[in-house]
Design an enzyme around this catalytic site. Sequence first.
Site, PDB file in Angstrom:
ATOM      1  N   ARG A 164      13.994  -9.275   0.118  1.00  0.00           N
ATOM      2  CA  ARG A 164      14.557  -9.538   1.243  1.00  0.00           C
ATOM      3  C   ARG A 164      14.572 -11.181   1.931  1.00  0.00           C
ATOM      4  O   ARG A 164      13.906 -11.654   1.067  1.00  0.00           O
ATOM      5  CB  ARG A 164      14.085  -8.603   2.477  1.00  0.00           C
ATOM      6  CG  ARG A 164      14.415  -7.138   2.328  1.00  0.00           C
ATOM      7  CD  ARG A 164      13.632  -6.248   3.275  1.00  0.00           C
ATOM      8  NE  ARG A 164      13.639  -6.598   4.585  1.00  0.00           N
ATOM      9  CZ  ARG A 164      13.057  -6.175   5.640  1.00  0.00           C
ATOM     10  NH1 ARG A 164      11.855  -5.250   5.290  1.00  0.00           N
ATOM     11  NH2 ARG A 164      12.809  -6.562   6.884  1.00  0.00           N
ATOM     12  N   LYS A 178       9.567  -9.255   1.637  1.00  0.00           N
ATOM     13  CA  LYS A 178      10.204  -9.759   2.757  1.00  0.00           C
ATOM     14  C   LYS A 178       9.357 -11.086   3.331  1.00  0.00           C
ATOM     15  O   LYS A 178       8.225 -10.830   3.671  1.00  0.00           O
ATOM     16  CB  LYS A 178      10.615  -8.936   3.858  1.00  0.00           C
ATOM     17  CG  LYS A 178      11.298  -9.199   4.990  1.00  0.00           C
ATOM     18  CD  LYS A 178      10.447  -9.977   6.198  1.00  0.00           C
ATOM     19  CE  LYS A 178       9.667  -8.769   6.848  1.00  0.00           C
ATOM     20  NZ  LYS A 178       8.887  -9.561   8.114  1.00  0.00           N
ATOM     21  N   HIS A 191       4.557  -1.796  -9.004  1.00  0.00           N
ATOM     22  CA  HIS A 191       4.953  -0.251  -8.647  1.00  0.00           C
ATOM     23  C   HIS A 191       4.796  -0.071  -7.062  1.00  0.00           C
ATOM     24  O   HIS A 191       3.629  -0.188  -6.562  1.00  0.00           O
ATOM     25  CB  HIS A 191       4.165   0.581  -9.254  1.00  0.00           C
ATOM     26  CG  HIS A 191       3.807   0.206 -10.823  1.00  0.00           C
ATOM     27  ND1 HIS A 191       4.771   0.137 -11.877  1.00  0.00           N
ATOM     28  CD2 HIS A 191       2.558  -0.350 -11.342  1.00  0.00           C
ATOM     29  CE1 HIS A 191       4.111  -0.302 -12.943  1.00  0.00           C
ATOM     30  NE2 HIS A 191       2.917  -0.636 -12.508  1.00  0.00           N
ATOM     31  N   TYR A 233       4.833  -2.780  -0.798  1.00  0.00           N
ATOM     32  CA  TYR A 233       5.413  -3.545   0.312  1.00  0.00           C
ATOM     33  C   TYR A 233       4.824  -4.629   0.345  1.00  0.00           C
ATOM     34  O   TYR A 233       3.546  -4.474   0.965  1.00  0.00           O
ATOM     35  CB  TYR A 233       5.662  -2.653   1.524  1.00  0.00           C
ATOM     36  CG  TYR A 233       6.509  -3.479   2.626  1.00  0.00           C
ATOM     37  CD1 TYR A 233       7.743  -3.954   2.449  1.00  0.00           C
ATOM     38  CD2 TYR A 233       5.565  -4.053   3.771  1.00  0.00           C
ATOM     39  CE1 TYR A 233       8.223  -4.857   3.478  1.00  0.00           C
ATOM     40  CE2 TYR A 233       6.158  -4.539   4.716  1.00  0.00           C
ATOM     41  CZ  TYR A 233       7.313  -4.963   4.540  1.00  0.00           C
ATOM     42  OH  TYR A 233       7.771  -6.027   5.614  1.00  0.00           O
ATOM     43  N   ASN A 246      -3.229  -9.768  -8.956  1.00  0.00           N
ATOM     44  CA  ASN A 246      -2.904  -8.472  -9.207  1.00  0.00           C
ATOM     45  C   ASN A 246      -2.463  -7.591  -7.971  1.00  0.00           C
ATOM     46  O   ASN A 246      -3.637  -7.274  -7.451  1.00  0.00           O
ATOM     47  CB  ASN A 246      -3.543  -7.923 -10.148  1.00  0.00           C
ATOM     48  CG  ASN A 246      -3.010  -6.438 -10.898  1.00  0.00           C
ATOM     49  OD1 ASN A 246      -2.069  -6.563 -11.667  1.00  0.00           O
ATOM     50  ND2 ASN A 246      -3.259  -5.528 -10.208  1.00  0.00           N
ATOM     51  N   ASN A 280       2.226  -5.358   8.093  1.00  0.00           N
ATOM     52  CA  ASN A 280       2.528  -6.623   8.983  1.00  0.00           C
ATOM     53  C   ASN A 280       2.850  -6.283  10.488  1.00  0.00           C
ATOM     54  O   ASN A 280       3.193  -7.304  11.045  1.00  0.00           O
ATOM     55  CB  ASN A 280       3.338  -7.384   8.091  1.00  0.00           C
ATOM     56  CG  ASN A 280       4.679  -6.647   7.851  1.00  0.00           C
ATOM     57  OD1 ASN A 280       4.879  -5.585   7.704  1.00  0.00           O
ATOM     58  ND2 ASN A 280       6.066  -7.496   8.147  1.00  0.00           N
ATOM     59  N   ALA A 332      -9.763   0.384  -4.625  1.00  0.00           N
ATOM     60  CA  ALA A 332      -8.643   1.147  -4.563  1.00  0.00           C
ATOM     61  C   ALA A 332      -8.586   2.273  -3.175  1.00  0.00           C
ATOM     62  O   ALA A 332      -9.985   2.519  -3.053  1.00  0.00           O
ATOM     63  CB  ALA A 332      -8.287   1.999  -5.612  1.00  0.00           C
ATOM     64  N   ARG A 368     -13.356   2.942   2.764  1.00  0.00           N
ATOM     65  CA  ARG A 368     -12.950   4.362   2.803  1.00  0.00           C
ATOM     66  C   ARG A 368     -14.202   5.336   2.719  1.00  0.00           C
ATOM     67  O   ARG A 368     -15.253   4.868   2.694  1.00  0.00           O
ATOM     68  CB  ARG A 368     -12.143   4.586   1.143  1.00  0.00           C
ATOM     69  CG  ARG A 368     -13.504   4.433   0.003  1.00  0.00           C
ATOM     70  CD  ARG A 368     -12.653   4.221  -1.361  1.00  0.00           C
ATOM     71  NE  ARG A 368     -13.458   4.073  -2.478  1.00  0.00           N
ATOM     72  CZ  ARG A 368     -13.077   3.680  -3.733  1.00  0.00           C
ATOM     73  NH1 ARG A 368     -11.921   3.239  -4.023  1.00  0.00           N
ATOM     74  NH2 ARG A 368     -14.210   3.653  -4.527  1.00  0.00           N
TER      75      ARG A 368
END
Length: 219
Positions: free
Chosen positions: A103, A121, A133, A136, A147, A156, A193, A210
């Site tokens: 974008r 964007k 993969h 966003y 990475n 955001n 992760a 987590r």
Amino acid sequence: VALAEAEQLMKKRINKQHMLNGVSFIDPNNTYVEPDVEIGCDTVIEPNVYLKGNTKIASHVFIGMGSEIIDSTIEEHAEIKQSVIDQSTIGEKVTVGPFAQLRPGTHLLEGAHVGNFVEIKNATLGKNSKAGHHIYVGDADVGEDVNIGAGVIFSNFDGVAKHHTTVGDRSFIGSNSNLVAPLTLEADSYVAAGSTINLDVPSKALAIARARQVNKEGY
């Protein structure tokens, strides 16, 4: 009917001129290039590609079928596969797609990689950084050799305003992590992760956010 016929004549005239300049159209009858588009020699363009507005494409570029490029700059030896690129700058030897959406305000520097089902964007991806993969990236500056793992979201928007994220060089963001802006990850930082990160991460630190796994035997 007359307008459609005129458009076909103009399309053939435009494509012929590009081919005389050294551009290779796999199927010129199914390639759509608006009159202000610039294309360098030895660029290969597959069928069903739409090049619009003030797009500038350098030499030795490959644009795969089904791509749409609007008001963007593509530098030498870049490779675009089945993607939508709008008001963005693609550096040398960058690979995009398949099925990526860039974008307005996206800048991909030399050697960067944006893979399948990635949306970017108003963000910069530094040299040789990778977003492979289902990612966003919005309102961010990402450094070199970073990475970004599968499923990472740059969060955001807080419901009222957009906020910025900075990721330093050589950082690693583990899969399915959320980076809640405003946020700074310093150079050489790591995100485990599955983490949701809302505090800055120092250089060479591992951020884990987590719950610890608990197994209920005999459940």
